[in-house]
Design a protein around this motif. Sequence first.
Motif, short mmCIF file in Angstrom:
data_model
loop_
_atom_site.label_atom_id
_atom_site.label_comp_id
_atom_site.label_asym_id
_atom_site.label_seq_id
_atom_site.Cartn_x
_atom_site.Cartn_y
_atom_site.Cartn_z
N MET A 1 -39.60 20.61 -8.87
CA MET A 1 -38.23 20.92 -8.43
C MET A 1 -38.25 21.81 -7.19
N PHE A 2 -37.25 21.63 -6.35
CA PHE A 2 -37.13 22.51 -5.18
C PHE A 2 -36.39 23.80 -5.60
N ALA A 3 -36.25 24.71 -4.63
CA ALA A 3 -35.52 25.96 -4.90
C ALA A 3 -34.06 25.64 -5.21
N LYS A 4 -33.46 26.50 -6.02
CA LYS A 4 -32.06 26.36 -6.42
C LYS A 4 -31.14 26.10 -5.22
N GLU A 5 -31.40 26.82 -4.13
CA GLU A 5 -30.53 26.75 -2.95
C GLU A 5 -30.46 25.33 -2.39
N VAL A 6 -31.54 24.57 -2.54
CA VAL A 6 -31.56 23.19 -2.02
C VAL A 6 -30.49 22.36 -2.72
N TYR A 7 -30.42 22.49 -4.05
CA TYR A 7 -29.46 21.68 -4.82
C TYR A 7 -28.03 22.17 -4.58
N VAL A 8 -27.87 23.50 -4.51
CA VAL A 8 -26.53 24.07 -4.26
C VAL A 8 -26.01 23.56 -2.92
N ARG A 9 -26.86 23.63 -1.90
CA ARG A 9 -26.45 23.19 -0.57
C ARG A 9 -26.11 21.70 -0.54
N ARG A 10 -26.95 20.91 -1.20
CA ARG A 10 -26.69 19.46 -1.20
C ARG A 10 -25.34 19.13 -1.85
N ARG A 11 -25.05 19.79 -2.96
CA ARG A 11 -23.77 19.50 -3.63
C ARG A 11 -22.60 19.97 -2.77
N GLN A 12 -22.77 21.11 -2.11
CA GLN A 12 -21.68 21.59 -1.24
C GLN A 12 -21.46 20.62 -0.08
N THR A 13 -22.56 20.12 0.47
CA THR A 13 -22.44 19.14 1.57
C THR A 13 -21.73 17.89 1.08
N LEU A 14 -22.10 17.45 -0.10
CA LEU A 14 -21.47 16.24 -0.65
C LEU A 14 -19.97 16.45 -0.85
N LEU A 15 -19.61 17.59 -1.42
CA LEU A 15 -18.18 17.88 -1.63
C LEU A 15 -17.45 17.94 -0.29
N ALA A 16 -18.09 18.56 0.69
CA ALA A 16 -17.45 18.66 2.02
C ALA A 16 -17.25 17.27 2.61
N LYS A 17 -18.23 16.40 2.45
CA LYS A 17 -18.10 15.04 2.99
C LYS A 17 -16.96 14.28 2.31
N MET A 18 -16.84 14.47 1.00
CA MET A 18 -15.77 13.79 0.27
C MET A 18 -14.40 14.31 0.73
N ARG A 19 -14.32 15.60 0.94
CA ARG A 19 -13.04 16.19 1.41
C ARG A 19 -12.71 15.67 2.80
N GLU A 20 -13.74 15.64 3.65
CA GLU A 20 -13.52 15.13 5.02
C GLU A 20 -13.02 13.69 4.99
N ALA A 21 -13.48 12.93 3.99
CA ALA A 21 -13.06 11.52 3.88
C ALA A 21 -11.69 11.41 3.21
N GLY A 22 -11.09 12.56 2.89
CA GLY A 22 -9.74 12.55 2.30
C GLY A 22 -9.74 12.22 0.82
N GLU A 23 -10.87 12.36 0.15
CA GLU A 23 -10.96 12.00 -1.27
C GLU A 23 -10.56 13.18 -2.16
N LYS A 24 -10.08 12.83 -3.34
CA LYS A 24 -9.71 13.84 -4.34
C LYS A 24 -10.32 13.44 -5.68
N GLY A 25 -10.23 14.33 -6.68
CA GLY A 25 -10.67 13.99 -8.03
C GLY A 25 -12.04 14.55 -8.35
N LEU A 26 -12.71 13.88 -9.28
CA LEU A 26 -14.01 14.36 -9.76
C LEU A 26 -15.15 13.44 -9.32
N ILE A 27 -16.27 14.04 -8.97
CA ILE A 27 -17.52 13.27 -8.82
C ILE A 27 -18.21 13.34 -10.17
N LEU A 28 -18.63 12.19 -10.66
CA LEU A 28 -19.30 12.14 -11.97
C LEU A 28 -20.73 11.63 -11.78
N PHE A 29 -21.70 12.41 -12.21
CA PHE A 29 -23.10 11.97 -12.21
C PHE A 29 -23.55 11.82 -13.66
N VAL A 30 -24.10 10.66 -13.98
CA VAL A 30 -24.65 10.44 -15.33
C VAL A 30 -26.16 10.32 -15.18
#
Length: 464
Positions: free
Chosen positions: A1-30
């Motif tokens: 596993m990488f450092a915690k910060e790697v995963y935190v940053r990736r999820r924040q980037t993903l959320l930012a990209k979804m917001r930029e695309a005008g999306e709302k709601g929940l991202i679900l990972f199974v």
Amino acid sequence: MFAKEVYVRRRQTLLAKMREAGEKGLILFVGNAEAPAQYKDNCYKWRQDSTWLYFMGLDEPLMAATLDIETGKEVLYADDVDIDDIIWMGPQPSVRSKADAVGVEKNLPYAELDKVIDIARRSGRPIHYINPSRYFNTLKLMELMGTKKVQEGVSKALTEAIISMRLIKEDVEIEALDHACDLGYQMHSAARDAIEIGIVEQEIVGKMEAVALAKGWGVSFPTILTQHGETLHNHGHAAVIEPGKLMVIDAGVESNEHYASDFTRTYPTTGKFTTKQREIYQIVYECNELAFSLAKPGVTYREVHLATARKMLEGLCALDLVRGDLDEMVAKGIAGLFQPHGLGHNMGLDVHDMEDLGENLVGYDPDQQRAKQLGLGSLRMARRLRPGHVITDEPGIYFIPALIEKFKKEGLGYDFVNYAKLEGYYDFGGIRLEDDVLITENGARRLGPHRLPIAPDDVEAAMK
Ligand code: GLY
Ligand code: MN
């Protein structure tokens, strides 16, 4: 596993990209679940879902996560072990500590996921999920989303956002890929050293996989090792090694960090190429080198594929196996008769990276169309190259009697193909030569600290 910060940053980037695309709601990972091979306690070897690994890092079964696009709230769904589990598995870290390790603030029992998704759906919130890569995840999504048509609900916005991130490898990933390629180098070296007339192919496979298991997670896909290299993905290893044959070894190691390598080399079983083998080998080798020299930012891998197709036809022309104008032959797809696959694919956490998310979404830019032609149509990575792309460079020439006969029967390529001479190659087999390549700011570099011998003289020297 990488450092915690790697995963935190990736999820924040993903959320930012979804917001930029005008999306709302929940991202679900199974995340994945254990898959029983026969009965529930005897499972296939555990492998986590790669997108889950990318964003959540936790390499354990039966976990899920939601990321709220509007509030940024993240929840991990997983169960702590009970005393029955401890008897069989030993003490396990708490879910809370696992969530901390990847920077997720809240955790809930796995069963709570059903309620959270149900409430979100009832209130009309979009649920963004990716194409499930396994049956378990498909069934889980059917249950959560209340539909059998899971595919129809796949979020294109989420899929595209994830692809845009995973396609460009971060420094920690490049380090992990270099390591996986080092292991791949060691495995292939062991394979080459084990080639011996009279032994069964499987014996070499065993020696190779010993390296993969001793130093990494295992192989990154079922090993291809065969004296019938004209069958592109030949997984049979029962043949005795005979003199005068060509042996294709296409194999990779998956590291403990779950990054893949994927190399192919082709060896003369006796350690020395015949003239006929060397002539064809030289063409494939030159195509491999040409592809590497052309791979750089701004160029599309489709263009590189076509340039190697032209080079291949030029070489085959010199041997009088094909005749005519090279550009016309490229346009008409004549190279597909000899190389009915693409020049390469993306590589990362998966050996064919992210193909579960959709081959065309991963491998093609929005302005590119996938061709239908044999060969070019199988090109899995056609995109305009960018620094951070990791791709394979794997040209090949194969003499597939059934395919040649089909072309002949259907009158295809008659203007160009010297069918009479080709008959002398029906027992030739095939040659493929594959390296793993990182696109850099100014060009490209091959991954791993060492390159497996590839020039024909170097291969013969290594086999001495
Ligand atoms: N190395 C196997 C493949 O690329 O399909
Ligand atoms: Mn490959």
